[in-house]
Design an enzyme around this catalytic site. Structure first.
Site, PDB file in Angstrom:
ATOM      1  N   LYS A 111       8.436  -2.349  -3.095  1.00  0.00           N
ATOM      2  CA  LYS A 111       7.478  -2.935  -2.843  1.00  0.00           C
ATOM      3  C   LYS A 111       6.249  -1.941  -3.460  1.00  0.00           C
ATOM      4  O   LYS A 111       6.382  -0.952  -4.150  1.00  0.00           O
ATOM      5  CB  LYS A 111       7.496  -1.962  -1.436  1.00  0.00           C
ATOM      6  CG  LYS A 111       5.921  -1.983  -0.424  1.00  0.00           C
ATOM      7  CD  LYS A 111       5.659  -0.599   0.375  1.00  0.00           C
ATOM      8  CE  LYS A 111       3.505  -0.652   0.665  1.00  0.00           C
ATOM      9  NZ  LYS A 111       3.584   0.250   1.473  1.00  0.00           N
ATOM     10  N   ASN A 136       3.436   3.367   8.692  1.00  0.00           N
ATOM     11  CA  ASN A 136       4.121   4.606   8.304  1.00  0.00           C
ATOM     12  C   ASN A 136       3.447   5.714   9.342  1.00  0.00           C
ATOM     13  O   ASN A 136       3.441   6.412  10.386  1.00  0.00           O
ATOM     14  CB  ASN A 136       4.242   4.692   6.848  1.00  0.00           C
ATOM     15  CG  ASN A 136       4.629   6.834   6.831  1.00  0.00           C
ATOM     16  OD1 ASN A 136       5.184   6.363   5.433  1.00  0.00           O
ATOM     17  ND2 ASN A 136       4.931   7.232   7.945  1.00  0.00           N
ATOM     18  N   THR A 137       1.579   5.941   9.587  1.00  0.00           N
ATOM     19  CA  THR A 137       1.315   6.700   9.610  1.00  0.00           C
ATOM     20  C   THR A 137       0.644   6.501  10.883  1.00  0.00           C
ATOM     21  O   THR A 137       1.023   7.547  11.713  1.00  0.00           O
ATOM     22  CB  THR A 137      -0.326   6.658   8.579  1.00  0.00           C
ATOM     23  OG1 THR A 137       0.424   7.115   7.819  1.00  0.00           O
ATOM     24  CG2 THR A 137      -0.846   8.436   9.581  1.00  0.00           C
ATOM     25  N   GLY A 172      -3.602   4.036   5.943  1.00  0.00           N
ATOM     26  CA  GLY A 172      -3.953   5.112   6.353  1.00  0.00           C
ATOM     27  C   GLY A 172      -4.794   5.408   7.403  1.00  0.00           C
ATOM     28  O   GLY A 172      -5.350   6.227   8.018  1.00  0.00           O
ATOM     29  N   ALA A 217      -0.375  -2.421   5.536  1.00  0.00           N
ATOM     30  CA  ALA A 217      -1.513  -1.087   5.768  1.00  0.00           C
ATOM     31  C   ALA A 217      -2.836  -1.795   7.119  1.00  0.00           C
ATOM     32  O   ALA A 217      -2.910  -2.661   6.851  1.00  0.00           O
ATOM     33  CB  ALA A 217      -1.965  -1.398   3.992  1.00  0.00           C
ATOM     34  N   GLY A 218      -2.863   0.063   7.783  1.00  0.00           N
ATOM     35  CA  GLY A 218      -4.521   0.104   8.383  1.00  0.00           C
ATOM     36  C   GLY A 218      -3.857  -0.625  10.181  1.00  0.00           C
ATOM     37  O   GLY A 218      -4.828   0.077  10.288  1.00  0.00           O
TER      38      GLY A 218
END
Lengths: 258, 65
Positions: free
Chosen positions: A97, A207-208, A158, A185-186
């Site tokens: 990645k 993830n977050t 995040g 992301a986001g």
């Protein structure tokens, strides 16, 4: 329908990061309930005599998932390329990645460095998953550099803001109909994941949004359902919105009382 | 000889990368090493000669998103 990422076929459309969980046990349970088959991992300096890396390495091996190492924290193409080489040494995978960060506050990718690094890594036999923006031209250049997957952000890493530019995401789907597209992301909420899957995206990397929840395993399960819902809705073909009402009950044969 | 290991100065008598890892008590098959910005494969560590001032990176797996 399975998703093919380079030479690997997976059933789950959720890729899960392994950072920021309250404990390894909660991470393992979140992974189990997410149904994911792909975990993202990273590399950091090991302290002399340190064993932390070994413990995590063993945990990942025991989970038996496909591993997608990242180059998080790299701010130049050369730094990302070396990190990718070191990741391959440890994890024995050609997957990487690729992140080349260009802006300190937004963690926006440096797309110029990204394309440079992708070209080098593809020539070395890596299978590159580039963390990119929703810019079509950058996407084309990444494909020309040898990438067969694109991972656009939908908001800063995040931030949990969810899709900020659906028009651009829709254009990217239309421009690259045969390329696996993963929103990287986001994403903050399951509804965000459903939204991007309804746009025809192939998968979501989280993830977050999971690790930062009060109950990460439950949130992982919620996301799994949301992603499946969006994917099935896209495949089923959704109605387009219209301005005027349309009766759902047919009026033919209705009784006349006046 | 003076080396820079993971960004910190280190005075170590090791002459090869493999000796350095032993001297600093690194062990395990989960480490990756680089010297002066170039990857040094696991199997090449015993014959990789170190020089004064070499910058050595020793990385291991960690959680990531």
């Amino acid at each position: 329908m399975p998703l093919t990422l380079y030479d690997i076929e997976v059933s789950s459309r959720l890729l899960l990061g392994t950072a920021r969980y309250p404990s390894p046990a909660i991470l393992a349970e979140a992974i189990r309930r997410s149904g994911t088959e792909i975990l993202t991992v990273s590399l950091r300096r090991e302290t002399a005599g340190g064993k932390a890396g070994g413990a995590f390495f063993q945990l990942v091996k025991d989970l038996g998932m496909h591993v997608l190492p990242n180059t998080a924290g790299c701010h130049s193409a050369s730094e990302a390329v070396l990190t990718a080489r070191m990741a391959r040494e440890i994890f024995s995978t050609n997957w990487i990645k690729l992140e080349v960060i260009g802006h300190q506050d937004t963690l926006q990718p440096d797309v110029f460095g990204l394309v440079d690094a992708a070209r080098i890594l593809n020539q070395e036999g890596f299978q590159v998953f580039p963390y990119t923006t929703d810019d079509l031209v950058v996407g084309e250049k990444l494909l020309a550099a040898g990438c067969s997957v694109l991972m656009p952000w939908c908001a800063p890493i995040g931030s949990a803001m969810g899709p900020q530019n659906k028009t651009a995401l829709r254009a990217m789907r239309a421009e690259f109909p045969d390329i696996p597209l993963i929103v990287d992301a986001g994403i903050g909420r399951p509804s965000h994941a459903t939204t991007v899957m309804e746009l025809g995206y192939d998968a979501v990397l989280l993830n977050t949004a999971v690790a930062g929840a009060l109950d990460p395993p439950m949130m992982a399960q919620a996301f799994a359902g949301a992603i499946t819902a969006g994917q099935k809705a896209y495949q089923a073909g959704m109605l387009e919105p219209r301005d005027m009402a349309v009766p759902s009950t047919p009026v033919i044969g209705k009784g006349v009382f006046a | 000889m003076m080396l820079i290991v993971n960004g910190e100065p280190e005075d170590c008598p090791a002459t090869t990368l493999a000796e350095l890892l032993i001297a600093l008590e690194y062990e395990g098959d989960w480490l990756a090493t680089a010297v002066n910005g170039d990857l040094v494969h696991r199997e090449d560590r015993p014959r990789h000669q170190l020089k004064q001032g070499d910058r050595i990176e020793i990385l291991s797996p960690m959680q990531g998103g």
